[in-house]
Design an enzyme around this catalytic site. Sequence first.
Site, PDB file in Angstrom:
ATOM      1  N   ARG A   1       8.496  22.239  42.830  1.00 49.64           N
ATOM      2  CA  ARG A   1       9.510  21.204  42.649  1.00 49.64           C
ATOM      3  C   ARG A   1       9.082  19.779  42.992  1.00 49.64           C
ATOM      4  NH1 ARG A   1      14.356  24.206  45.663  1.00 49.64           N
ATOM      5  NH2 ARG A   1      12.553  25.089  46.720  1.00 49.64           N
TER       6      ARG A   1
ATOM      7  N   TYR B   1      13.781  40.248  53.082  1.00 49.72           N
ATOM      8  CA  TYR B   1      14.597  39.642  52.024  1.00 49.72           C
ATOM      9  C   TYR B   1      15.547  40.667  51.396  1.00 49.72           C
ATOM     10  CZ  TYR B   1      12.200  35.113  51.777  1.00 49.72           C
ATOM     11  OH  TYR B   1      11.718  33.857  52.045  1.00 49.72           O
TER      12      TYR B   1
ATOM     13  N   ARG C   1       2.035  26.765  47.250  1.00 48.73           N
ATOM     14  CA  ARG C   1       3.097  26.115  46.482  1.00 48.73           C
ATOM     15  C   ARG C   1       2.599  24.843  45.784  1.00 48.73           C
ATOM     16  NH1 ARG C   1       8.456  27.814  47.342  1.00 48.73           N
ATOM     17  NH2 ARG C   1       8.380  29.871  48.225  1.00 48.73           N
TER      18      ARG C   1
ATOM     19  N   ASP D   1       6.673  34.879  41.790  1.00 44.85           N
ATOM     20  CA  ASP D   1       7.296  34.843  43.113  1.00 44.85           C
ATOM     21  C   ASP D   1       7.073  36.175  43.814  1.00 44.85           C
ATOM     22  OD1 ASP D   1       9.127  32.912  44.704  1.00 44.85           O
ATOM     23  OD2 ASP D   1       9.943  34.906  45.069  1.00 44.85           O
TER      24      ASP D   1
ATOM     25  N   ARG E   1      11.455  23.107  34.405  1.00 45.42           N
ATOM     26  CA  ARG E   1      12.444  23.860  35.193  1.00 45.42           C
ATOM     27  C   ARG E   1      13.871  23.611  34.708  1.00 45.42           C
ATOM     28  NH1 ARG E   1      15.618  26.538  37.339  1.00 45.42           N
ATOM     29  NH2 ARG E   1      15.892  27.061  39.538  1.00 45.42           N
TER      30      ARG E   1
HETATM   31  O1  1CP Z   1       1.951  27.257  43.259  1.00 46.93           O
HETATM   32  C1  1CP Z   1       2.575  28.194  43.753  1.00 46.93           C
HETATM   33  O2  1CP Z   1       2.346  28.623  44.883  1.00 46.93           O
HETATM   34  C2  1CP Z   1       3.667  28.793  42.923  1.00 46.93           C
HETATM   35  C3  1CP Z   1       3.834  30.266  42.948  1.00 46.93           C
HETATM   36  C4  1CP Z   1       4.747  30.752  44.075  1.00 46.93           C
HETATM   37  C5  1CP Z   1       4.368  31.486  45.191  1.00 46.93           C
HETATM   38  C6  1CP Z   1       2.967  31.869  45.621  1.00 46.93           C
HETATM   39  C7  1CP Z   1       6.166  30.615  44.129  1.00 46.93           C
HETATM   40  C8  1CP Z   1       6.988  29.891  43.144  1.00 46.93           C
HETATM   41  N1  1CP Z   1       6.620  31.312  45.205  1.00 46.93           N
HETATM   42  C9  1CP Z   1       5.557  31.845  45.885  1.00 46.93           C
HETATM   43  C10 1CP Z   1       5.582  32.701  47.065  1.00 46.93           C
HETATM   44  C11 1CP Z   1       6.836  32.831  47.864  1.00 46.93           C
HETATM   45  N2  1CP Z   1       8.133  32.948  47.420  1.00 46.93           N
HETATM   46  C12 1CP Z   1       6.859  32.970  49.270  1.00 46.93           C
HETATM   47  C13 1CP Z   1       5.613  33.025  50.144  1.00 46.93           C
HETATM   48  C14 1CP Z   1       5.125  31.677  50.512  1.00 46.93           C
HETATM   49  C15 1CP Z   1       5.927  30.945  51.569  1.00 46.93           C
HETATM   50  O3  1CP Z   1       5.998  31.436  52.699  1.00 46.93           O
HETATM   51  O4  1CP Z   1       6.447  29.890  51.223  1.00 46.93           O
HETATM   52  C16 1CP Z   1       8.203  33.110  49.667  1.00 46.93           C
HETATM   53  C17 1CP Z   1       8.727  33.272  51.073  1.00 46.93           C
HETATM   54  C18 1CP Z   1       9.000  33.099  48.492  1.00 46.93           C
HETATM   55  C19 1CP Z   1      10.477  33.284  48.392  1.00 46.93           C
HETATM   56  C20 1CP Z   1      11.120  32.134  47.731  1.00 46.93           C
HETATM   57  N3  1CP Z   1      11.045  31.895  46.389  1.00 46.93           N
HETATM   58  C21 1CP Z   1      11.790  31.039  48.312  1.00 46.93           C
HETATM   59  C22 1CP Z   1      12.061  30.845  49.831  1.00 46.93           C
HETATM   60  C23 1CP Z   1      13.406  31.377  50.136  1.00 46.93           C
HETATM   61  C24 1CP Z   1      13.812  31.230  51.576  1.00 46.93           C
HETATM   62  O5  1CP Z   1      14.514  30.269  51.894  1.00 46.93           O
HETATM   63  O6  1CP Z   1      13.443  32.084  52.396  1.00 46.93           O
HETATM   64  C25 1CP Z   1      12.175  30.169  47.288  1.00 46.93           C
HETATM   65  C26 1CP Z   1      12.964  28.901  47.402  1.00 46.93           C
HETATM   66  C27 1CP Z   1      11.683  30.719  46.084  1.00 46.93           C
HETATM   67  C28 1CP Z   1      11.769  30.136  44.703  1.00 46.93           C
HETATM   68  C29 1CP Z   1      10.508  29.567  44.189  1.00 46.93           C
HETATM   69  N4  1CP Z   1       9.331  30.277  44.092  1.00 46.93           N
HETATM   70  C30 1CP Z   1       8.366  29.489  43.510  1.00 46.93           C
HETATM   71  C31 1CP Z   1       8.970  28.211  43.219  1.00 46.93           C
HETATM   72  C32 1CP Z   1       8.287  27.063  42.548  1.00 46.93           C
HETATM   73  C33 1CP Z   1      10.300  28.269  43.650  1.00 46.93           C
HETATM   74  C34 1CP Z   1      11.346  27.169  43.512  1.00 46.93           C
HETATM   75  C35 1CP Z   1      12.303  27.564  42.449  1.00 46.93           C
HETATM   76  C36 1CP Z   1      13.073  26.433  41.816  1.00 46.93           C
HETATM   77  O7  1CP Z   1      12.488  25.631  41.088  1.00 46.93           O
HETATM   78  O8  1CP Z   1      14.289  26.396  41.970  1.00 46.93           O
END
Ligand code: 1CP
Length: 343
Positions: free
Chosen positions: A28, A150, A24, A74, A37
């Site tokens: 944000r 999910y 990540r 994602d 964003r």
């Molecule tokens: O630099 C980076 O890593 C950005 C690329 C990236 C990656 C590799 C994003 C962007 N998401 C992910 C993987 C991801 N997405 C995972 C695996 C990593 C981990 O365990 O954290 C998971 C579980 C997700 C699912 C997801 N997407 C969540 C978690 C939900 C939950 O509560 O279970 C969330 C909040 C997202 C949205 C998301 N994905 C990525 C970003 C920057 C965001 C935030 C979105 C926003 O700006 O509102």
Amino acid sequence: MKNSKFIKALNLQDNSTPPVWFMRQAGRYLPEYQEIRKNYTNFLDMCKQPKTCAELALQPIDRFDLDASILFSDILTIPDALNLGLAFHEGEGPKFSNPISSPQDIKRLTRFDVNSLDYVFKAVEETKKILPNNLPLIGFCGSPWTLAAYSIEGGGSKDFNKTKSFMKEHPKELHEFLEILSNACYEYLRQQVLSGVNALQIFDSWADLLLENELEKFSLQYTQRLTSLLKADPVTSNIPIILFEKAPKIKIDDLVFADISCVSLYWQEDIDRVAKKLKNQYAIQGNLDPKVLLESDELIWNETQKICSIMSEYPGFIFNLGHGITPDINPSKVKVMIDAIRQ
Ligand code: 1CP
């Protein structure tokens, strides 16, 4: 690419200072991310703009000069491509309007069409165009199990109770779904490689939902199915694979398998213990607790150096956090950590 510190580490070659990147790393916590964003209500719409994804992937590289970049996308793009109707609403996590609620929903699933994720492959191409030469790009997917969780839960959750009940009540159909997801992940990662990624990471972010005897059956078996498809395919056979398991109930050193080049350690893992077990067999990535980045500069410095010193003799060490950077982290703290690694 062979000379990049990150790829050298994945091949168990030594580096004078460890390569570093963060799960990540784009997101944000960065004001330059927030700036882009705010033009989108639904996060997924932003993921569908390849040039924007490229720009977002580059932001942490420009700011911190990291040793690897990760595709901006994602893990939930695959369930979305299966028509589960993914959206990210204001201030909430992901939500599926059409989740898997019954075995019939699995029978009725539309066939996975990898071309429907063309926006991701275009994002890979755009990112490669603007990345510095010799800077590797990591592609990724969720593990079949994590994607199933999910899809059944309909979004994020604290306890994933719907998923746990589905597993107890409909194991046969869950296995069918996991098989569909394994094949989809394979096609997806293969196409990411054809588009230019240099390494792959599989995120089993909900491994911790499974008891010891369930982990093999519902998660590892399908991750292994995915990696054996990748290893059997000449397009992907030479691409190193990194595996992240969040707090698995089986010891990580008992869980890794030959198709994997590197394990990404969750922050609760004892890196010293795992390193002794895996030395000269697997690269290790990890594993500072992301919460340390909320502490004083001095503490960040000390905790970072502690890990670097434990791993100083380990061929194939990649510095990373033990899970993703959270939105409440100040980027200046990330800089302190990087300085401590490279000092
Ligand atoms: O630099 C980076 O890593 C950005 C690329 C990236 C990656 C590799 C994003 C962007 N998401 C992910 C993987 C991801 N997405 C995972 C695996 C990593 C981990 O365990 O954290 C998971 C579980 C997700 C699912 C997801 N997407 C969540 C978690 C939900 C939950 O509560 O279970 C969330 C909040 C997202 C949205 C998301 N994905 C990525 C970003 C920057 C965001 C935030 C979105 C926003 O700006 O509102």
